[in-house]
Design a protein around this motif. Structure first.
Motif, PDB file in Angstrom:
ATOM      1  N   GLU A 100       0.825  -1.211   0.000  1.00  0.00           N
ATOM      2  CA  GLU A 100       0.000   0.000   0.000  1.00  0.00           C
ATOM      3  C   GLU A 100       0.859   1.261   0.000  1.00  0.00           C
ATOM      4  O   GLU A 100       0.567   2.227  -0.700  1.00  0.00           O
ATOM      5  CB  GLU A 100      -0.966   0.006   1.191  1.00  0.00           C
ATOM      6  N   ARG A 101       1.922   1.258   0.782  1.00  0.00           N
ATOM      7  CA  ARG A 101       2.817   2.416   0.791  1.00  0.00           C
ATOM      8  C   ARG A 101       3.497   2.569  -0.572  1.00  0.00           C
ATOM      9  O   ARG A 101       3.659   3.674  -1.067  1.00  0.00           O
ATOM     10  CB  ARG A 101       3.862   2.303   1.891  1.00  0.00           C
ATOM     11  N   ALA A 102       3.893   1.467  -1.169  1.00  0.00           N
ATOM     12  CA  ALA A 102       4.525   1.517  -2.495  1.00  0.00           C
ATOM     13  C   ALA A 102       3.556   2.103  -3.523  1.00  0.00           C
ATOM     14  O   ALA A 102       3.951   2.936  -4.349  1.00  0.00           O
ATOM     15  CB  ALA A 102       4.978   0.124  -2.918  1.00  0.00           C
ATOM     16  N   LYS A 103       2.295   1.709  -3.458  1.00  0.00           N
ATOM     17  CA  LYS A 103       1.290   2.260  -4.379  1.00  0.00           C
ATOM     18  C   LYS A 103       1.179   3.773  -4.220  1.00  0.00           C
ATOM     19  O   LYS A 103       1.154   4.511  -5.206  1.00  0.00           O
ATOM     20  CB  LYS A 103      -0.089   1.630  -4.111  1.00  0.00           C
ATOM     21  N   THR A 104       1.113   4.217  -2.984  1.00  0.00           N
ATOM     22  CA  THR A 104       1.023   5.654  -2.715  1.00  0.00           C
ATOM     23  C   THR A 104       2.237   6.386  -3.270  1.00  0.00           C
ATOM     24  O   THR A 104       2.102   7.433  -3.912  1.00  0.00           O
ATOM     25  CB  THR A 104       0.906   5.908  -1.195  1.00  0.00           C
ATOM     26  N   MET A 105       3.407   5.834  -3.046  1.00  0.00           N
ATOM     27  CA  MET A 105       4.627   6.467  -3.534  1.00  0.00           C
ATOM     28  C   MET A 105       4.702   6.468  -5.059  1.00  0.00           C
ATOM     29  O   MET A 105       5.163   7.433  -5.662  1.00  0.00           O
ATOM     30  CB  MET A 105       5.860   5.776  -2.946  1.00  0.00           C
ATOM     31  N   MET A 106       4.228   5.398  -5.672  1.00  0.00           N
ATOM     32  CA  MET A 106       4.260   5.323  -7.138  1.00  0.00           C
ATOM     33  C   MET A 106       3.379   6.387  -7.777  1.00  0.00           C
ATOM     34  O   MET A 106       3.689   6.889  -8.851  1.00  0.00           O
ATOM     35  CB  MET A 106       3.829   3.937  -7.606  1.00  0.00           C
ATOM     36  N   LEU A 107       2.291   6.713  -7.115  1.00  0.00           N
ATOM     37  CA  LEU A 107       1.368   7.702  -7.677  1.00  0.00           C
ATOM     38  C   LEU A 107       1.748   9.133  -7.333  1.00  0.00           C
ATOM     39  O   LEU A 107       1.433  10.055  -8.073  1.00  0.00           O
ATOM     40  CB  LEU A 107      -0.057   7.423  -7.188  1.00  0.00           C
ATOM     41  N   SER A 108       2.417   9.331  -6.207  1.00  0.00           N
ATOM     42  CA  SER A 108       2.701  10.695  -5.770  1.00  0.00           C
ATOM     43  C   SER A 108       4.116  11.170  -6.070  1.00  0.00           C
ATOM     44  O   SER A 108       4.402  12.347  -5.962  1.00  0.00           O
ATOM     45  CB  SER A 108       2.435  10.819  -4.262  1.00  0.00           C
ATOM     46  N   ARG A 109       4.990  10.261  -6.438  1.00  0.00           N
ATOM     47  CA  ARG A 109       6.382  10.628  -6.691  1.00  0.00           C
ATOM     48  C   ARG A 109       6.845   9.999  -7.987  1.00  0.00           C
ATOM     49  O   ARG A 109       6.334   8.977  -8.414  1.00  0.00           O
ATOM     50  CB  ARG A 109       7.284  10.140  -5.559  1.00  0.00           C
ATOM     51  N   ASN A 110       7.849  10.579  -8.545  1.00  0.00           N
ATOM     52  CA  ASN A 110       8.410  10.033  -9.772  1.00  0.00           C
ATOM     53  C   ASN A 110       9.726   9.315  -9.485  1.00  0.00           C
ATOM     54  O   ASN A 110      10.685   9.440 -10.225  1.00  0.00           O
ATOM     55  CB  ASN A 110       8.611  11.155 -10.800  1.00  0.00           C
ATOM     56  N   GLU A 111       9.767   8.577  -8.391  1.00  0.00           N
ATOM     57  CA  GLU A 111      10.966   7.844  -8.000  1.00  0.00           C
ATOM     58  C   GLU A 111      11.042   6.524  -8.762  1.00  0.00           C
ATOM     59  O   GLU A 111      10.023   5.980  -9.185  1.00  0.00           O
ATOM     60  CB  GLU A 111      10.944   7.544  -6.503  1.00  0.00           C
ATOM     61  N   ASN A 112      12.246   6.006  -8.877  1.00  0.00           N
ATOM     62  CA  ASN A 112      12.378   4.702  -9.528  1.00  0.00           C
ATOM     63  C   ASN A 112      11.950   3.604  -8.552  1.00  0.00           C
ATOM     64  O   ASN A 112      11.876   3.806  -7.348  1.00  0.00           O
ATOM     65  CB  ASN A 112      13.799   4.494 -10.071  1.00  0.00           C
ATOM     66  N   PHE A 113      11.674   2.435  -9.104  1.00  0.00           N
ATOM     67  CA  PHE A 113      11.137   1.344  -8.299  1.00  0.00           C
ATOM     68  C   PHE A 113      12.123   0.831  -7.253  1.00  0.00           C
ATOM     69  O   PHE A 113      11.712   0.386  -6.186  1.00  0.00           O
ATOM     70  CB  PHE A 113      10.655   0.197  -9.190  1.00  0.00           C
ATOM     71  N   ALA A 114      13.399   0.903  -7.538  1.00  0.00           N
ATOM     72  CA  ALA A 114      14.400   0.440  -6.558  1.00  0.00           C
ATOM     73  C   ALA A 114      14.350   1.301  -5.296  1.00  0.00           C
ATOM     74  O   ALA A 114      14.383   0.784  -4.177  1.00  0.00           O
ATOM     75  CB  ALA A 114      15.792   0.468  -7.172  1.00  0.00           C
ATOM     76  N   ASP A 115      14.247   2.615  -5.465  1.00  0.00           N
ATOM     77  CA  ASP A 115      14.167   3.514  -4.313  1.00  0.00           C
ATOM     78  C   ASP A 115      12.858   3.331  -3.548  1.00  0.00           C
ATOM     79  O   ASP A 115      12.836   3.352  -2.319  1.00  0.00           O
ATOM     80  CB  ASP A 115      14.309   4.976  -4.757  1.00  0.00           C
ATOM     81  N   ILE A 116      11.780   3.141  -4.275  1.00  0.00           N
ATOM     82  CA  ILE A 116      10.475   2.907  -3.634  1.00  0.00           C
ATOM     83  C   ILE A 116      10.526   1.608  -2.833  1.00  0.00           C
ATOM     84  O   ILE A 116      10.055   1.551  -1.694  1.00  0.00           O
ATOM     85  CB  ILE A 116       9.341   2.883  -4.675  1.00  0.00           C
ATOM     86  N   ALA A 117      11.093   0.569  -3.413  1.00  0.00           N
ATOM     87  CA  ALA A 117      11.185  -0.726  -2.733  1.00  0.00           C
ATOM     88  C   ALA A 117      11.923  -0.590  -1.406  1.00  0.00           C
ATOM     89  O   ALA A 117      11.452  -1.079  -0.370  1.00  0.00           O
ATOM     90  CB  ALA A 117      11.884  -1.742  -3.627  1.00  0.00           C
TER      91      ALA A 117
END
Length: 107
Positions: free
Chosen positions: A57-74
């Motif tokens: 759920e946190r990853a989903k929020t970050m994916m929609l609100s930030r333009n970070e790459n997936f490695a940083d989000i993970a």
């Protein structure tokens, strides 16, 4: 504050870190086995699955609100690496993170 709220707040505050059963159990004054039984009764699922779902759920929020790459989000969500997040995300959500993000951001 009740035990359930205490546990939820702790998990949300430390989601990017390794969270152990013994750590959560000591937070509310229970043994590990007592805690696991009480957690499942209160939350309706095992602690490990709850943690994974919260991280997704946190990853989903970050994916929609930030333009970070997936490695940083993970890493920010407490997954060991991008591959780990992708594998669990795909299993629980039904599509890979890249497809999920693209379908929501560009919709």
């Amino acid at each position: 504050m009740c035990r359930k709220q205490k546990v939820e707040k702790f998990i949300d505050a430390h989601l990017d870190q390794r969270i152990t059963i013994s750590e959560l159990a000591s937070l509310v004054g229970l043994s590990s086995s007592q805690f696991q039984r009480a957690f499942k009764q209160s939350f309706g699922e095992a602690t490990h699955m709850y943690l994974i779902k919260r991280r997704i759920e946190r990853a989903k929020t970050m994916m929609l609100s930030r333009n970070e790459n997936f490695a940083d989000i993970a890493l920010a969500c407490g997954f060991s690496d991008q591959s780990h997040m992708t594998r669990l995300f795909t299993r629980l959500v039904g599509e890979p993170p890249n497809s999920w993000r693209r379908n929501r951001v560009y919709a």
